[in-house]
Design a protein around this motif. Structure first.
Motif, mmCIF file in Angstrom:
data_model
loop_
_atom_site.group_PDB
_atom_site.id
_atom_site.type_symbol
_atom_site.label_atom_id
_atom_site.label_comp_id
_atom_site.label_asym_id
_atom_site.label_seq_id
_atom_site.Cartn_x
_atom_site.Cartn_y
_atom_site.Cartn_z
ATOM 1 N N LEU A 219 90.156 -61.834 64.956
ATOM 2 C CA LEU A 219 90.444 -63.261 64.914
ATOM 3 C C LEU A 219 89.756 -63.809 63.666
ATOM 4 N N GLY A 220 90.478 -63.777 62.544
ATOM 5 C CA GLY A 220 89.872 -64.081 61.265
ATOM 6 C C GLY A 220 90.281 -65.426 60.696
ATOM 7 N N LYS A 221 89.418 -65.949 59.814
ATOM 8 C CA LYS A 221 89.695 -67.175 59.081
ATOM 9 C C LYS A 221 89.203 -67.031 57.651
ATOM 10 N N ASP A 222 89.821 -67.753 56.730
ATOM 11 C CA ASP A 222 89.332 -67.797 55.365
ATOM 12 C C ASP A 222 87.932 -68.416 55.347
ATOM 13 N N VAL A 223 87.041 -67.844 54.546
ATOM 14 C CA VAL A 223 85.658 -68.300 54.506
ATOM 15 C C VAL A 223 85.558 -69.781 54.165
ATOM 16 N N ASP A 224 86.416 -70.286 53.273
ATOM 17 C CA ASP A 224 86.277 -71.645 52.760
ATOM 18 C C ASP A 224 87.245 -72.644 53.382
ATOM 19 N N THR A 225 88.475 -72.215 53.642
ATOM 20 C CA THR A 225 89.491 -73.159 54.106
ATOM 21 C C THR A 225 89.704 -73.125 55.614
ATOM 22 N N TRP B 258 88.581 -54.493 56.241
ATOM 23 C CA TRP B 258 88.187 -55.896 56.349
ATOM 24 C C TRP B 258 88.628 -56.612 55.081
ATOM 25 N N CYS B 259 89.437 -57.656 55.219
ATOM 26 C CA CYS B 259 89.985 -58.349 54.052
ATOM 27 C C CYS B 259 88.919 -59.155 53.333
ATOM 28 N N GLN B 260 89.132 -59.370 52.030
ATOM 29 C CA GLN B 260 88.223 -60.159 51.233
ATOM 30 C C GLN B 260 88.232 -61.615 51.671
ATOM 31 N N ASN B 261 87.054 -62.228 51.599
ATOM 32 C CA ASN B 261 86.900 -63.661 51.839
ATOM 33 C C ASN B 261 87.335 -64.077 53.240
ATOM 34 N N VAL B 262 87.032 -63.238 54.232
ATOM 35 C CA VAL B 262 87.402 -63.515 55.618
ATOM 36 C C VAL B 262 86.159 -63.467 56.501
ATOM 37 N N LYS B 263 86.107 -64.374 57.450
ATOM 38 C CA LYS B 263 85.068 -64.379 58.479
ATOM 39 C C LYS B 263 85.753 -64.361 59.836
ATOM 40 N N GLY B 264 85.085 -63.775 60.837
ATOM 41 C CA GLY B 264 85.707 -63.798 62.149
ATOM 42 C C GLY B 264 85.180 -62.748 63.103
ATOM 43 N N LEU B 265 85.756 -62.757 64.296
ATOM 44 C CA LEU B 265 85.359 -61.867 65.388
ATOM 45 C C LEU B 265 86.353 -60.720 65.509
ATOM 46 N N ARG B 266 85.846 -59.499 65.640
ATOM 47 C CA ARG B 266 86.700 -58.325 65.864
ATOM 48 C C ARG B 266 86.320 -57.671 67.190
ATOM 49 N N LYS C 109 93.902 -69.481 59.128
ATOM 50 C CA LYS C 109 93.938 -68.326 60.034
ATOM 51 C C LYS C 109 94.344 -67.060 59.280
ATOM 52 N N ASN C 110 93.655 -65.968 59.564
ATOM 53 C CA ASN C 110 93.980 -64.668 58.961
ATOM 54 C C ASN C 110 93.678 -63.583 59.985
ATOM 55 N N ASN C 111 94.512 -63.507 61.024
ATOM 56 C CA ASN C 111 94.316 -62.511 62.072
ATOM 57 C C ASN C 111 94.834 -61.151 61.614
ATOM 58 N N MET C 112 94.169 -60.089 62.052
ATOM 59 C CA MET C 112 94.524 -58.721 61.652
ATOM 60 C C MET C 112 94.439 -57.813 62.871
ATOM 61 N N TYR C 113 95.246 -56.737 62.867
ATOM 62 C CA TYR C 113 95.137 -55.758 63.940
ATOM 63 C C TYR C 113 95.458 -54.372 63.395
ATOM 64 N N ARG C 114 94.987 -53.358 64.096
ATOM 65 C CA ARG C 114 95.264 -51.977 63.690
ATOM 66 C C ARG C 114 95.322 -51.070 64.918
ATOM 67 N N LEU C 115 96.308 -50.197 64.909
ATOM 68 C CA LEU C 115 96.394 -49.082 65.868
ATOM 69 C C LEU C 115 96.443 -47.813 65.035
ATOM 70 N N GLN C 116 95.517 -46.918 65.245
ATOM 71 C CA GLN C 116 95.343 -45.765 64.362
ATOM 72 C C GLN C 116 95.105 -44.492 65.184
#
Length: 264
Positions: A243-249, A216-224, A252-259
């Protein structure tokens, strides 16, 4: 007990000269002293859902209690290697492993619900844009419960008194973090064809944690949204999308992982 790590980077080949060296992520002794469990050395420490701390500690841990389970930890926080320099607007700062103390309580409210609470007292982490020579305190409370058959709810809240470095370019001064997670079923790497699916909303401001859970990236809020599936004994897959966003601004900061996961 020991854990060794070997890493290779495919997109930055120049770093492999360092990464190819074996690194002991953990090395510790673990055993009972009467009714108390002692762990000493370099070991993993994990706050509820990793909201405040999910990293290594070099020191000691004591666990005791039957109903009210208590964990006490003390040593050095090792969220990064020693002598790491970070260049900020205010100049260059050097990180060293900081003094670390923590106490956690776990209490089973009934057969399906558990309560958690903890307090962490750690020197500042400049990688989180905290003042490195000032201690920060982190409080965390949470619960997990089975709200229906095969449906688990996890809730965690955390607050810190960490102070940010004003000229570091950090955008957030928010000191409160939380997460809510629903999980259906439970994947077990030892049991083929088991699976789980989950949905989680999480807000993790930079100052609200010392060492964030790695995925989970720093300073990010969102739904996983994600899940786990076990194909055969000792081999499974994890997949999620955030589906992530910066906490303050709100950038958009979307992330995905296949592991792929292996148990050996």
């Amino acid at each position: 007990n020991g854990e060794n790590e070997y890493g290779r980077r495919l997109n930055y080949g120049g770093e492999n000269e360092t990464l190819q060296n074996s690194i002991f992520e953990q090395m510790y002794l673990n055993g009972p002293i009467g009714d108390t469990m002692l762990k000493a050395g370099r070991f993993s420490a994990y706050s509820p859902q990793g909201l405040v701390y999910d990293d290594k500690v070099t020191g000691a841990q004591l666990k005791f209690g039957k109903t009210l389970k208590t964990t006490i930890e003390a040593g050095k926080a090792t969220s990064t290697d020693d002598n790491v320099s970070v260049t900020l607007d205010s100049g260059t700062q050097t990180y060293h492993s900081q003094n670390y103390q923590a106490i956690l309580f776990d209490y089973p409210l009934n057969t399906s619900t558990n309560l958690h609470a903890g307090y962490y007292h750690i020197g500042g982490n400049i990688l989180q844009h905290q003042i490195s020579d000032e201690y920060a305190g982190y409080y965390t409370i949470g619960a997990d419960t089975m709200v229906a058959e095969n449906l688990r709810l996890d809730m965690v809240y955390a607050k810190s008194d960490a102070k940010g470095i004003a000229s570091s370019g950090i955008m957030s001064q928010d000191q409160k973090a939380y997460l809510v997670k629903l999980t259906y079923k439970s994947a077990d790497l030892k049991v083929p064809k088991t699976f789980d699916i989950f949905a989680m909303y999480r807000k993790s401001p930079q100052l609200a944690s010392y060492s964030n859970t790695d995925d989970w990236c720093q300073n990010v809020k969102g739904l996983r949204l994600g899940g786990d599936y076990v194909f055969t004994e000792n081999m499974g897959m994890t997949l999620w999308y955030t589906l992530g966003k910066d906490v303050d601004t709100d950038e958009k900061n979307n992330m995905y992982r296949l592991q792929w996961n292996f148990l050996i």
